[in-house]
Design a protein around this motif. Structure first.
Motif, mmCIF file in Angstrom:
data_model
loop_
_atom_site.group_PDB
_atom_site.id
_atom_site.type_symbol
_atom_site.label_atom_id
_atom_site.label_comp_id
_atom_site.label_asym_id
_atom_site.label_seq_id
_atom_site.Cartn_x
_atom_site.Cartn_y
_atom_site.Cartn_z
ATOM 1 N N ARG A 273 -4.258 6.553 -1.418
ATOM 2 C CA ARG A 273 -5.361 5.899 -2.119
ATOM 3 C C ARG A 273 -5.675 4.523 -1.554
ATOM 4 O O ARG A 273 -6.820 4.069 -1.634
ATOM 5 C CB ARG A 273 -5.037 5.745 -3.615
ATOM 6 C CG ARG A 273 -4.835 7.058 -4.352
ATOM 7 C CD ARG A 273 -4.694 6.835 -5.854
ATOM 8 N NE ARG A 273 -5.960 6.371 -6.450
ATOM 9 C CZ ARG A 273 -6.096 6.070 -7.731
ATOM 10 N NH1 ARG A 273 -5.050 6.141 -8.561
ATOM 11 N NH2 ARG A 273 -7.279 5.675 -8.195
ATOM 12 N N LEU A 274 -4.678 3.842 -1.016
ATOM 13 C CA LEU A 274 -4.819 2.446 -0.591
ATOM 14 C C LEU A 274 -4.762 2.359 0.929
ATOM 15 O O LEU A 274 -3.767 2.737 1.546
ATOM 16 C CB LEU A 274 -3.708 1.596 -1.215
ATOM 17 C CG LEU A 274 -3.573 1.681 -2.741
ATOM 18 C CD1 LEU A 274 -2.318 0.940 -3.206
ATOM 19 C CD2 LEU A 274 -4.809 1.110 -3.424
ATOM 20 N N PHE A 275 -5.825 1.816 1.532
ATOM 21 C CA PHE A 275 -5.932 1.736 2.988
ATOM 22 C C PHE A 275 -6.144 0.272 3.389
ATOM 23 O O PHE A 275 -7.277 -0.212 3.450
ATOM 24 C CB PHE A 275 -7.076 2.613 3.488
ATOM 25 C CG PHE A 275 -6.856 4.081 3.250
ATOM 26 C CD1 PHE A 275 -6.301 4.883 4.239
ATOM 27 C CD2 PHE A 275 -7.179 4.660 2.027
ATOM 28 C CE1 PHE A 275 -6.086 6.236 4.019
ATOM 29 C CE2 PHE A 275 -6.960 6.010 1.795
ATOM 30 C CZ PHE A 275 -6.412 6.804 2.797
ATOM 31 N N ALA B 170 0.815 -1.212 0.000
ATOM 32 C CA ALA B 170 0.000 0.000 0.000
ATOM 33 C C ALA B 170 0.850 1.264 0.000
ATOM 34 O O ALA B 170 0.355 2.340 -0.371
ATOM 35 C CB ALA B 170 -0.932 0.002 1.210
ATOM 36 N N SER B 171 2.119 1.157 0.396
ATOM 37 C CA SER B 171 2.984 2.335 0.419
ATOM 38 C C SER B 171 3.232 2.889 -0.980
ATOM 39 O O SER B 171 3.742 4.006 -1.119
ATOM 40 C CB SER B 171 4.332 1.996 1.082
ATOM 41 O OG SER B 171 5.089 1.100 0.275
ATOM 42 N N LEU C 72 0.288 -3.388 14.826
ATOM 43 C CA LEU C 72 -0.400 -2.875 13.644
ATOM 44 C C LEU C 72 -0.591 -1.365 13.741
ATOM 45 O O LEU C 72 -0.452 -0.650 12.742
ATOM 46 C CB LEU C 72 -1.748 -3.572 13.482
ATOM 47 C CG LEU C 72 -1.706 -5.067 13.153
ATOM 48 C CD1 LEU C 72 -3.104 -5.666 13.234
ATOM 49 C CD2 LEU C 72 -1.104 -5.322 11.780
ATOM 50 N N GLY C 73 -0.919 -0.881 14.940
ATOM 51 C CA GLY C 73 -1.080 0.547 15.123
ATOM 52 C C GLY C 73 0.195 1.308 14.834
ATOM 53 O O GLY C 73 0.186 2.363 14.183
ATOM 54 N N LYS C 74 1.340 0.780 15.301
ATOM 55 C CA LYS C 74 2.632 1.431 15.043
ATOM 56 C C LYS C 74 2.973 1.426 13.557
ATOM 57 O O LYS C 74 3.657 2.321 13.064
ATOM 58 C CB LYS C 74 3.732 0.716 15.831
ATOM 59 C CG LYS C 74 3.679 0.972 17.328
ATOM 60 C CD LYS C 74 4.800 0.230 18.049
ATOM 61 C CE LYS C 74 4.739 0.470 19.554
ATOM 62 N NZ LYS C 74 5.800 -0.287 20.281
ATOM 63 N N MET C 75 2.487 0.413 12.841
ATOM 64 C CA MET C 75 2.756 0.324 11.404
ATOM 65 C C MET C 75 1.894 1.285 10.594
ATOM 66 O O MET C 75 2.138 1.485 9.406
ATOM 67 C CB MET C 75 2.520 -1.114 10.921
ATOM 68 C CG MET C 75 3.503 -2.127 11.476
ATOM 69 S SD MET C 75 3.027 -3.828 11.029
ATOM 70 C CE MET C 75 3.301 -3.807 9.247
ATOM 71 N N GLY C 76 0.865 1.845 11.212
ATOM 72 C CA GLY C 76 0.013 2.801 10.518
ATOM 73 C C GLY C 76 -1.336 2.279 10.087
ATOM 74 O O GLY C 76 -2.088 2.990 9.400
#
Length: 399
Positions: A149-151, A143-144, A171-175
């Protein structure tokens, strides 16, 4: 030219006046060689292997050899041309970032929430759990390529509350803004489930469904610390069907099972509402994804009327109408659901989000503009813009 990559006319953009589209439920499955790259070193040798055959390709994994199933990748085919098994080259390439973004442009999609295959359907607990982290790392890397656009949705096992909390924090730390949980918690051996599907591996079913009859249940007080962490991180929970998994590959069952797989998600909603979880955590949001929304307003009204009469002898812990929590905490996505659209102003029916389900067999691709116009006929433009764009942004808490 591959059947999976036919020529299309572009989406009808020249007469599109309804603004941007935020697809609330699209899908991204990784290429099979991803696992060897992203699994930890100790697990790489257990990864699936692809064998190319004359009629179809095969996946070799844990002593089994099964053909590549294509029901989840039918984008670009009409229903009469659906294929159940085939070669990987027959499938539309959804994981090449440039091709994926080109398909979104072709269909007139500006942004998308992406659900993936999640963990491997393994009977090896170590591999099964490692595959959650491997998938989430890969999908965030993928997604990067277009983060505006990609979530993507992160995946976490749900066999132990403390273990799940650690995954959620990572997962939260990864965004990640969303975490996918099964409709019911899993067993200690995560791949085991009483929801057996003949043509699906137990681990895959368990990741989506969990175990409805398991010892762990979301109403139990030990889950409150998980709900608190999710609220503190501002992350939403997604439940992607899973209350009842259709019996894919069994023709006598598939069609009657499909609507029941959507309606069955009401049980998970009820567990959260009637056990006071939203009273204790008013900022908690759950999304019933691909579950359709035509049943939302009916469910809210039925629960309101039933609760009003039964609340006293049941010692109900809630003091607001169930529809209040539907409007505050519960969201849902649909593909083609005019009933839900028309019920958008009824209690319980407002938090609804349009989706394409790309590239699954129900997808509106590449005709999403035309289908939106058909299904939203007579609906005020502002309401359309909320359902096809603004509501998804509110769900994710993004500006």
């Amino acid at each position: 030219m591959s059947e999976a990559d036919p020529k299309f006319g572009s989406a009808t953009k020249e007469d599109w006046t309804l603004g941007p589209i935020f697809d609330a439920d699209a899908h991204i499955d990784p290429p099979h060689d991803m696992w060897k790259e992203y699994l930890p070193q100790s697990q790489k040798h257990k990864a699936p292997v692809i064998e190319h055959g004359e009629e179809c390709d095969y996946i070799l994994f844990e002593g089994n050899r099964r053909p590549v199933m294509m029901i989840n990748n039918q984008a670009g085919r009409s229903g009469k041309d659906f294929k159940m098994v085939g070669r990987l080259s027959d499938q539309r390439n959804t994981y090449d970032p440039a091709k994926r973004l080109a398909d979104m442009d072709l269909d007139g999609i500006d942004q998308a929430i992406l659900f993936g295959g999640g963990p491997l359907g393994s009977f090896d607990n170590d591999l099964y759990l490692a595959s959650f982290e491997a998938f989430s790392t890969w999908v965030m890397d993928w997604a990067s390529n277009a983060p505006h656009r990609l979530f993507p949705v992160g995946h976490a096992p749900m066999r132990d509350v403390d273990e799940t909390i650690e995954h959620v924090k990572r997962l939260g730390k990864m965004g990640f803004k969303m975490v996918q949980l099964p409709a019911f918690p899993q067993n200690a051996e995560a791949w085991k489930t009483t929801s057996e599907i003949k043509n699906m591996k137990s681990g895959q079913v368990s990741a989506q469904t969990g175990d409805p009859k398991g010892a762990l249940q979301y109403y139990q007080p030990e889950f409150d610390k998980l709900w608190k962490v999710l609220c503190d991180l501002g992350m939403t929970i997604t439940f992607h069907l899973g209350g009842r998994v259709p019996r894919f590959g069994e023709k006598q069952h598939f069609l009657p099972d499909m609507p029941m797989s959507k309606l069955a998600m009401a049980e998970t909603v009820g567990i959260f509402i009637f056990n006071g979880i939203f009273d204790r955590f008013p900022d908690l949001r759950i999304g019933m994804m691909e579950s359709g929304v035509g049943w939302f307003a009916w469910y809210a009204e039925y629960c309101d009327r039933t609760w009003e009469k039964q609340r006293y002898w049941m010692d109900s812990p809630i003091d607001k109408l169930p529809s209040h929590y539907m409007d505050q905490n519960v969201w849902g996505s649909f593909i083609q659901d005019r009933t839900g659209i028309l019920a958008r102003d009824l209690p319980g029916g407002k938090n609804i989000m349009w989706s394409s389900d790309y590239p699954h067999s129900e997808t509106t691709f590449p005709n999403s503009h035309a289908i939106i116009k058909r299904d939203f006929a007579g609906v005020p433009e502002k309401d359309i813009q909320d359902i096809i764009y603004n509501n998804a942004k509110k769900f994710l808490r993004i500006s």
